[in-house]
Design a protein around this motif. Structure first.
Motif, mmCIF file in Angstrom:
data_model
loop_
_atom_site.group_PDB
_atom_site.id
_atom_site.type_symbol
_atom_site.label_atom_id
_atom_site.label_comp_id
_atom_site.label_asym_id
_atom_site.label_seq_id
_atom_site.Cartn_x
_atom_site.Cartn_y
_atom_site.Cartn_z
ATOM 1 N N GLN A 270 0.839 -1.198 0.000
ATOM 2 C CA GLN A 270 0.000 0.000 0.000
ATOM 3 C C GLN A 270 0.872 1.245 0.000
ATOM 4 O O GLN A 270 1.914 1.290 0.646
ATOM 5 C CB GLN A 270 -0.905 0.001 1.238
ATOM 6 N N VAL A 271 0.434 2.274 -0.728
ATOM 7 C CA VAL A 271 1.172 3.530 -0.810
ATOM 8 C C VAL A 271 0.158 4.670 -0.894
ATOM 9 O O VAL A 271 -0.964 4.484 -1.394
ATOM 10 C CB VAL A 271 2.121 3.528 -2.031
ATOM 11 N N LYS A 272 0.528 5.838 -0.409
ATOM 12 C CA LYS A 272 -0.389 6.982 -0.422
ATOM 13 C C LYS A 272 -0.294 7.719 -1.761
ATOM 14 O O LYS A 272 0.782 7.854 -2.331
ATOM 15 C CB LYS A 272 -0.073 7.936 0.729
ATOM 16 N N GLY A 273 -1.442 8.213 -2.215
ATOM 17 C CA GLY A 273 -1.487 8.963 -3.468
ATOM 18 C C GLY A 273 -2.436 10.138 -3.377
ATOM 19 O O GLY A 273 -3.485 10.048 -2.734
ATOM 20 N N TYR A 274 -2.066 11.247 -4.013
ATOM 21 C CA TYR A 274 -2.907 12.447 -4.038
ATOM 22 C C TYR A 274 -3.546 12.542 -5.423
ATOM 23 O O TYR A 274 -2.852 12.558 -6.456
ATOM 24 C CB TYR A 274 -2.064 13.692 -3.756
ATOM 25 N N GLU A 275 -4.876 12.605 -5.466
ATOM 26 C CA GLU A 275 -5.589 12.619 -6.743
ATOM 27 C C GLU A 275 -5.512 14.000 -7.383
ATOM 28 O O GLU A 275 -5.927 14.991 -6.792
ATOM 29 C CB GLU A 275 -7.051 12.209 -6.542
ATOM 30 N N THR A 276 -4.979 14.077 -8.578
ATOM 31 C CA THR A 276 -4.868 15.336 -9.319
ATOM 32 C C THR A 276 -5.943 15.454 -10.388
ATOM 33 O O THR A 276 -6.275 16.546 -10.818
ATOM 34 C CB THR A 276 -3.489 15.436 -9.993
ATOM 35 N N ASP A 277 -6.466 14.338 -10.832
ATOM 36 C CA ASP A 277 -7.511 14.294 -11.845
ATOM 37 C C ASP A 277 -8.222 12.961 -11.678
ATOM 38 O O ASP A 277 -7.835 12.144 -10.842
ATOM 39 C CB ASP A 277 -6.910 14.428 -13.247
ATOM 40 N N ASP A 278 -9.250 12.716 -12.472
ATOM 41 C CA ASP A 278 -9.945 11.440 -12.374
ATOM 42 C C ASP A 278 -8.982 10.296 -12.612
ATOM 43 O O ASP A 278 -8.392 10.164 -13.713
ATOM 44 C CB ASP A 278 -11.088 11.377 -13.393
ATOM 45 N N ASP A 279 -8.814 9.464 -11.584
ATOM 46 C CA ASP A 279 -7.934 8.289 -11.656
ATOM 47 C C ASP A 279 -6.488 8.636 -11.966
ATOM 48 O O ASP A 279 -5.735 7.798 -12.464
ATOM 49 C CB ASP A 279 -8.456 7.285 -12.697
ATOM 50 N N GLN A 280 -6.073 9.877 -11.676
ATOM 51 C CA GLN A 280 -4.682 10.283 -11.839
ATOM 52 C C GLN A 280 -4.137 10.671 -10.468
ATOM 53 O O GLN A 280 -4.728 11.512 -9.780
ATOM 54 C CB GLN A 280 -4.566 11.473 -12.811
ATOM 55 N N TYR A 281 -3.024 10.072 -10.073
ATOM 56 C CA TYR A 281 -2.501 10.262 -8.722
ATOM 57 C C TYR A 281 -1.015 10.575 -8.723
ATOM 58 O O TYR A 281 -0.266 10.078 -9.575
ATOM 59 C CB TYR A 281 -2.732 8.996 -7.875
ATOM 60 N N VAL A 282 -0.619 11.403 -7.771
ATOM 61 C CA VAL A 282 0.797 11.608 -7.479
ATOM 62 C C VAL A 282 1.135 10.683 -6.319
ATOM 63 O O VAL A 282 0.544 10.797 -5.236
ATOM 64 C CB VAL A 282 1.092 13.076 -7.092
ATOM 65 N N ILE A 283 2.057 9.755 -6.551
ATOM 66 C CA ILE A 283 2.417 8.781 -5.534
ATOM 67 C C ILE A 283 3.451 9.372 -4.578
ATOM 68 O O ILE A 283 4.446 9.958 -5.007
ATOM 69 C CB ILE A 283 2.977 7.491 -6.173
ATOM 70 N N LEU A 284 3.206 9.234 -3.281
ATOM 71 C CA LEU A 284 4.124 9.728 -2.269
ATOM 72 C C LEU A 284 4.639 8.556 -1.443
ATOM 73 O O LEU A 284 3.853 7.803 -0.856
ATOM 74 C CB LEU A 284 3.434 10.745 -1.352
ATOM 75 N N GLN A 285 5.966 8.417 -1.403
ATOM 76 C CA GLN A 285 6.584 7.349 -0.637
ATOM 77 C C GLN A 285 6.614 7.724 0.854
ATOM 78 O O GLN A 285 6.642 8.906 1.205
ATOM 79 C CB GLN A 285 8.003 7.077 -1.136
ATOM 80 N N PRO A 286 6.615 6.720 1.744
ATOM 81 C CA PRO A 286 6.627 7.008 3.182
ATOM 82 C C PRO A 286 7.771 7.902 3.617
ATOM 83 O O PRO A 286 7.581 8.802 4.445
ATOM 84 C CB PRO A 286 6.741 5.609 3.810
ATOM 85 N N ASP A 287 8.976 7.714 3.069
ATOM 86 C CA ASP A 287 10.110 8.549 3.463
ATOM 87 C C ASP A 287 9.950 9.982 2.970
ATOM 88 O O ASP A 287 10.400 10.930 3.626
ATOM 89 C CB ASP A 287 11.428 7.948 2.975
ATOM 90 N N GLU A 288 9.273 10.166 1.823
ATOM 91 C CA GLU A 288 9.030 11.521 1.315
ATOM 92 C C GLU A 288 8.050 12.266 2.218
ATOM 93 O O GLU A 288 8.231 13.453 2.499
ATOM 94 C CB GLU A 288 8.481 11.456 -0.118
ATOM 95 N N ILE A 289 7.016 11.563 2.687
ATOM 96 C CA ILE A 289 6.048 12.174 3.602
ATOM 97 C C ILE A 289 6.721 12.497 4.923
ATOM 98 O O ILE A 289 6.505 13.565 5.507
ATOM 99 C CB ILE A 289 4.849 11.232 3.817
ATOM 100 N N ALA A 290 7.567 11.588 5.412
ATOM 101 C CA ALA A 290 8.257 11.798 6.682
ATOM 102 C C ALA A 290 9.154 13.023 6.626
ATOM 103 O O ALA A 290 9.243 13.789 7.593
ATOM 104 C CB ALA A 290 9.075 10.562 7.048
ATOM 105 N N GLU A 291 9.812 13.253 5.477
ATOM 106 C CA GLU A 291 10.688 14.408 5.336
ATOM 107 C C GLU A 291 9.906 15.712 5.304
ATOM 108 O O GLU A 291 10.434 16.767 5.653
ATOM 109 C CB GLU A 291 11.523 14.271 4.062
ATOM 110 N N ALA A 292 8.644 15.641 4.856
ATOM 111 C CA ALA A 292 7.817 16.855 4.769
ATOM 112 C C ALA A 292 7.254 17.269 6.126
ATOM 113 O O ALA A 292 6.861 18.422 6.316
ATOM 114 C CB ALA A 292 6.666 16.639 3.790
#
Length: 282
Positions: A63-85
């Motif tokens: 499982q991985v987190k994704g931010y929806e930018t359009d219908d069925d289009q997602y920007v995938i964010l890795q756990p380490d990228e979220i942790a750094e933010a």
């Protein structure tokens, strides 16, 4: 048993700093809660994520987190990228300003906490700031990284300690003007207003949370107890519906009822002196 602090750090005001512990001011742990069971086996069931297209179960490591930018289009964010933010916490509540207590609209209040010196040892710095705020009748606006987010916190004196409320951000609060913009500006006066004032005066009381009843939770506790004891479960009586034919008549009847109720011995005062008792199943 003393409550466990949810956060420990320092309050800083200019060059002054002193240690504090933050304790949750509210909890839902005493509410009636249920588990979800398999009706056939009586065993507990657990949630699982499924791929909406393949309908295959997806294990946690896939499982991985994704931010929806359009219908069925997602920007995938890795756990380490979220942790750094996530902003790094220096465990410091920095007081930025003191404001009059009534200046903060209560719609901005998020969660309540209690702020106290660690280990219950009242330090001089803590006591000086608390007492100064109490006498000046001001609250402190502070900022800190709490629970992985930068939060604005309102501090107010209460007894020997401080009450802290995290505040909602402005973008999280709906505009009251948007909700009320279609309401007509109606002028109320004469007997109608006098009756309304009379009802309010006869129903005047004090704020005492100990008299509040969680009827839903109490009903659930009674339901569980009845099931355990094998008693017949009776449906509660539904209140009779009242039809308001005329506003003036309704106000007059309400005024009479309020006046009659005012003459009865108050149960709220008795409850005030008694500790709140929660009904438990069993």
């Amino acid at each position: 048993m003393a409550p466990r602090a949810t956060w420990k750090g320092y309050v800083k005001l200019a060059e002054l700093a002193f240690p504090v512990s933050l304790y949750a001011g509210a909890t839902t742990s005493k509410r009636i809660s249920f588990h979800v069971l398999n009706r056939k086996t009586g065993h507990r069931v657990h949630r699982q994520y499924f791929d909406e297209e393949t309908e295959e179960p997806v294990e946690r490591d896939r499982q991985v987190k994704g931010y929806e930018t359009d219908d069925d289009q997602y920007v995938i964010l890795q756990p380490d990228e979220i942790a750094e933010a996530v902003p790094e916490s220096d465990k410091t509540l920095r007081i930025e300003a003191f404001i009059p207590c009534p200046d903060v609209d209560t719609v901005y209040f998020d969660r309540p906490y209690f702020l106290a010196p660690p280990d219950g040892i009242l330090g001089e710095s803590f006591a000086v700031i608390r007492e100064g705020m109490r006498r000046k009748k001001v609250a402190a606006l502070a900022r800190a990284v709490l629970f992985r987010r930068v939060r604005t916190v309102l501090l107010r004196s209460q007894g020997p300690g401080l009450v802290a409320n995290t505040l909602n951000f402005d973008y999280e609060i709906r505009s009251a003007e948007e909700v009320f913009e279609d309401l007509p500006d109606m002028k109320i006066e004469g007997e109608m207003l006098d009756l309304a004032k009379h009802i309010i005066e006869t129903k005047a009381g004090d704020f005492d949370p100990r008299t509040f009843d969680d009827r839903y939770d109490q009903a659930l506790a009674e339901l569980v107890k009845a099931k355990m004891e094998g008693r017949e479960i009776k449906a509660p009586k539904r209140p009779k519906e009242t039809k308001v034919v005329n506003l003036m008549d309704a106000l007059r009847e309400s005024a009479k009822a309020a006046k009659t109720e005012q003459k009865k011995p108050s149960t709220a005062r008795r409850k005030k002196a008694e500790p709140a008792q929660r009904r438990k199943a069993g």
